[in-house]
Design a protein around this motif. Sequence first.
Motif, mmCIF file in Angstrom:
data_model
loop_
_atom_site.group_PDB
_atom_site.id
_atom_site.type_symbol
_atom_site.label_atom_id
_atom_site.label_comp_id
_atom_site.label_asym_id
_atom_site.label_seq_id
_atom_site.Cartn_x
_atom_site.Cartn_y
_atom_site.Cartn_z
ATOM 1 N N ASN A 38 9.077 -18.156 -7.464
ATOM 2 C CA ASN A 38 9.383 -17.209 -6.394
ATOM 3 C C ASN A 38 9.335 -15.805 -6.988
ATOM 4 O O ASN A 38 10.248 -15.379 -7.688
ATOM 5 N N GLU A 39 8.244 -15.102 -6.723
ATOM 6 C CA GLU A 39 7.970 -13.823 -7.374
ATOM 7 C C GLU A 39 8.994 -12.741 -7.040
ATOM 8 O O GLU A 39 9.106 -11.740 -7.754
ATOM 9 N N GLU A 40 9.763 -12.920 -5.969
ATOM 10 C CA GLU A 40 10.701 -11.878 -5.540
ATOM 11 C C GLU A 40 12.074 -12.007 -6.202
ATOM 12 O O GLU A 40 12.889 -11.090 -6.114
ATOM 13 N N LEU A 41 12.326 -13.124 -6.859
ATOM 14 C CA LEU A 41 13.622 -13.325 -7.499
ATOM 15 C C LEU A 41 13.658 -12.676 -8.881
ATOM 16 O O LEU A 41 12.628 -12.451 -9.506
ATOM 17 N N SER A 42 14.860 -12.423 -9.355
ATOM 18 C CA SER A 42 15.023 -11.993 -10.744
ATOM 19 C C SER A 42 14.986 -13.225 -11.641
ATOM 20 O O SER A 42 15.082 -14.370 -11.165
ATOM 21 N N VAL A 43 14.869 -12.985 -12.931
ATOM 22 C CA VAL A 43 14.831 -14.095 -13.895
ATOM 23 C C VAL A 43 16.071 -14.967 -13.756
ATOM 24 O O VAL A 43 15.989 -16.193 -13.645
ATOM 25 N N MET A 44 17.250 -14.346 -13.746
ATOM 26 C CA MET A 44 18.496 -15.116 -13.681
ATOM 27 C C MET A 44 18.677 -15.789 -12.327
ATOM 28 O O MET A 44 19.120 -16.951 -12.258
ATOM 29 N N ASP A 45 18.325 -15.112 -11.251
ATOM 30 C CA ASP A 45 18.443 -15.717 -9.916
ATOM 31 C C ASP A 45 17.547 -16.943 -9.791
ATOM 32 O O ASP A 45 17.908 -17.931 -9.139
ATOM 33 N N HIS A 46 16.390 -16.879 -10.419
ATOM 34 C CA HIS A 46 15.475 -18.027 -10.390
ATOM 35 C C HIS A 46 16.120 -19.244 -11.058
ATOM 36 O O HIS A 46 16.041 -20.366 -10.541
ATOM 37 N N ILE A 47 16.742 -19.018 -12.203
ATOM 38 C CA ILE A 47 17.383 -20.123 -12.920
ATOM 39 C C ILE A 47 18.508 -20.733 -12.087
ATOM 40 O O ILE A 47 18.610 -21.947 -11.940
ATOM 41 N N PHE A 48 19.340 -19.883 -11.490
ATOM 42 C CA PHE A 48 20.489 -20.388 -10.742
ATOM 43 C C PHE A 48 20.108 -20.922 -9.358
ATOM 44 O O PHE A 48 20.907 -21.601 -8.727
ATOM 45 N N ALA A 49 18.878 -20.615 -8.920
ATOM 46 C CA ALA A 49 18.411 -21.174 -7.647
ATOM 47 C C ALA A 49 17.976 -22.625 -7.800
ATOM 48 O O ALA A 49 17.812 -23.350 -6.816
ATOM 49 N N SER A 50 17.798 -23.052 -9.042
ATOM 50 C CA SER A 50 17.363 -24.431 -9.297
ATOM 51 C C SER A 50 18.435 -25.420 -8.896
ATOM 52 O O SER A 50 19.623 -25.207 -9.137
ATOM 53 N N GLU A 51 18.019 -26.515 -8.281
ATOM 54 C CA GLU A 51 18.954 -27.549 -7.843
ATOM 55 C C GLU A 51 19.063 -28.644 -8.899
ATOM 56 O O GLU A 51 18.798 -29.813 -8.633
ATOM 57 N N ASN A 52 19.438 -28.273 -10.123
ATOM 58 C CA ASN A 52 19.669 -29.308 -11.131
ATOM 59 C C ASN A 52 21.123 -29.755 -11.092
ATOM 60 O O ASN A 52 21.951 -29.178 -10.381
ATOM 61 N N LYS A 53 21.456 -30.779 -11.878
ATOM 62 C CA LYS A 53 22.797 -31.368 -11.780
ATOM 63 C C LYS A 53 23.889 -30.380 -12.206
ATOM 64 O O LYS A 53 25.020 -30.428 -11.686
ATOM 65 N N LEU A 54 23.553 -29.463 -13.105
ATOM 66 C CA LEU A 54 24.548 -28.496 -13.553
ATOM 67 C C LEU A 54 24.839 -27.437 -12.492
ATOM 68 O O LEU A 54 26.004 -27.135 -12.210
ATOM 69 N N THR A 55 23.775 -26.880 -11.899
ATOM 70 C CA THR A 55 24.009 -25.860 -10.861
ATOM 71 C C THR A 55 24.683 -26.482 -9.646
ATOM 72 O O THR A 55 25.532 -25.846 -9.009
ATOM 73 N N LYS A 56 24.321 -27.711 -9.311
ATOM 74 C CA LYS A 56 24.981 -28.393 -8.197
ATOM 75 C C LYS A 56 26.473 -28.566 -8.472
ATOM 76 O O LYS A 56 27.316 -28.338 -7.602
ATOM 77 N N CYS A 57 26.776 -28.962 -9.705
ATOM 78 C CA CYS A 57 28.170 -29.157 -10.094
ATOM 79 C C CYS A 57 28.950 -27.842 -10.004
ATOM 80 O O CYS A 57 30.071 -27.803 -9.476
ATOM 81 N N ILE A 58 28.361 -26.770 -10.503
ATOM 82 C CA ILE A 58 29.016 -25.457 -10.476
ATOM 83 C C ILE A 58 29.260 -24.995 -9.041
ATOM 84 O O ILE A 58 30.327 -24.470 -8.699
ATOM 85 N N LYS A 59 28.257 -25.216 -8.177
ATOM 86 C CA LYS A 59 28.393 -24.798 -6.779
ATOM 87 C C LYS A 59 29.516 -25.569 -6.070
ATOM 88 O O LYS A 59 30.278 -24.999 -5.270
ATOM 89 N N VAL A 60 29.606 -26.867 -6.368
ATOM 90 C CA VAL A 60 30.681 -27.671 -5.766
ATOM 91 C C VAL A 60 32.040 -27.189 -6.267
ATOM 92 O O VAL A 60 33.000 -27.064 -5.483
ATOM 93 N N TYR A 61 32.117 -26.901 -7.564
ATOM 94 C CA TYR A 61 33.379 -26.414 -8.138
ATOM 95 C C TYR A 61 33.779 -25.075 -7.509
ATOM 96 O O TYR A 61 34.952 -24.876 -7.143
ATOM 97 N N GLU A 62 32.809 -24.168 -7.384
ATOM 98 C CA GLU A 62 33.107 -22.852 -6.784
ATOM 99 C C GLU A 62 33.560 -23.002 -5.332
ATOM 100 O O GLU A 62 34.456 -22.290 -4.867
ATOM 101 N N LYS A 63 32.947 -23.942 -4.624
ATOM 102 C CA LYS A 63 33.351 -24.204 -3.242
ATOM 103 C C LYS A 63 34.784 -24.736 -3.198
ATOM 104 O O LYS A 63 35.600 -24.319 -2.346
ATOM 105 N N ALA A 64 35.107 -25.650 -4.125
ATOM 106 C CA ALA A 64 36.447 -26.236 -4.173
ATOM 107 C C ALA A 64 37.494 -25.171 -4.480
ATOM 108 O O ALA A 64 38.588 -25.165 -3.882
ATOM 109 N N VAL A 65 37.190 -24.268 -5.401
ATOM 110 C CA VAL A 65 38.110 -23.189 -5.736
ATOM 111 C C VAL A 65 38.358 -22.298 -4.521
ATOM 112 O O VAL A 65 39.503 -21.928 -4.214
ATOM 113 N N LYS A 66 37.282 -21.978 -3.823
ATOM 114 C CA LYS A 66 37.394 -21.124 -2.638
ATOM 115 C C LYS A 66 38.247 -21.780 -1.556
ATOM 116 O O LYS A 66 39.125 -21.140 -0.950
#
Length: 310
Positions: free
Chosen positions: A78-106
Amino acid sequence: MNILSVNNLSKSYGDRVLFRNISFGINRGDKGALVAKNGSGKSTLFKILKGVEIADSGEAVFRKDITVSFLDQDIILNEELSVMDHIFASENKLTKCIKVYEKAVKLSEEGHVSAANLLESSLAEMNELNAWDYEKTVKEILSRLELSDFSQIIKTLSGGQKKRLALAQVLINKPDLLIMDEPTNHLDIDMIEWLENYIAKEDVSLLLVTHDRYFLDEVCTSVLELDNTQLYEYKGDYSYFVTKKAEREMMQNSEIDKARNLYKRELEWVRKMPRARGTKAKARVDAFSDVEQKAKQKKILSSSNSAITL
């Protein structure tokens, strides 16, 4: 434990046969390389594994409980994303886990009753995956591949930087099986040495295509060779493969010589026999066609150089 099983796989384009009834498996922890002369079907086999090409027959089956990442020559970002945003946009098991944790905290901060169980389970998964250091790991890998400007927009990156970003992505995903096509392209010597060490210490199974013999020798513990539509497996590094390939070719040439001598004798007999009478004679005629096919094969030239062509 097989995490990839390839069974009796065949692929042709018209009269051109790339491979016929090839079978192999990748076990957990294996680090294998696929080698062949250009045009022998390496890229096609990878495309079949990825599901973008269809085999004529046979099957390639991944275990259902594993994750697989591919590094292709043709990358899509995705040419419009930044380098870091591209990495965190990935739906791997680690980013999924982090997103669930952040949701739970919220949810917990907002006082939701159901947040406690979600927070407990997500904390356990964060610990299991060691996800607390995820951002640190991401930045380290990107920096090692000289992508230190994490806010840089992808469309402003050079072609080599984009290739390295794609490599960083598959490494950061931490898949169970990593399938890579020419991973050392666009890497300098320091990056290649770092990648060798990274793969050696990571608990990841590997299948790769590379023209970099030294990288292959350092990283891989087995070699799969596509040669003349067939697949041969060697349990060792690249140096072991070169030695054993030469031995195999000598043996094949010896068998062709024997077949040619037998063919001459049997051809004389077949010409004198107007018709095969009886079971033994018919069996001899049937066997003659196999001998003829073997005898008419081309002998393999000394391959001290050609064997090393990847």
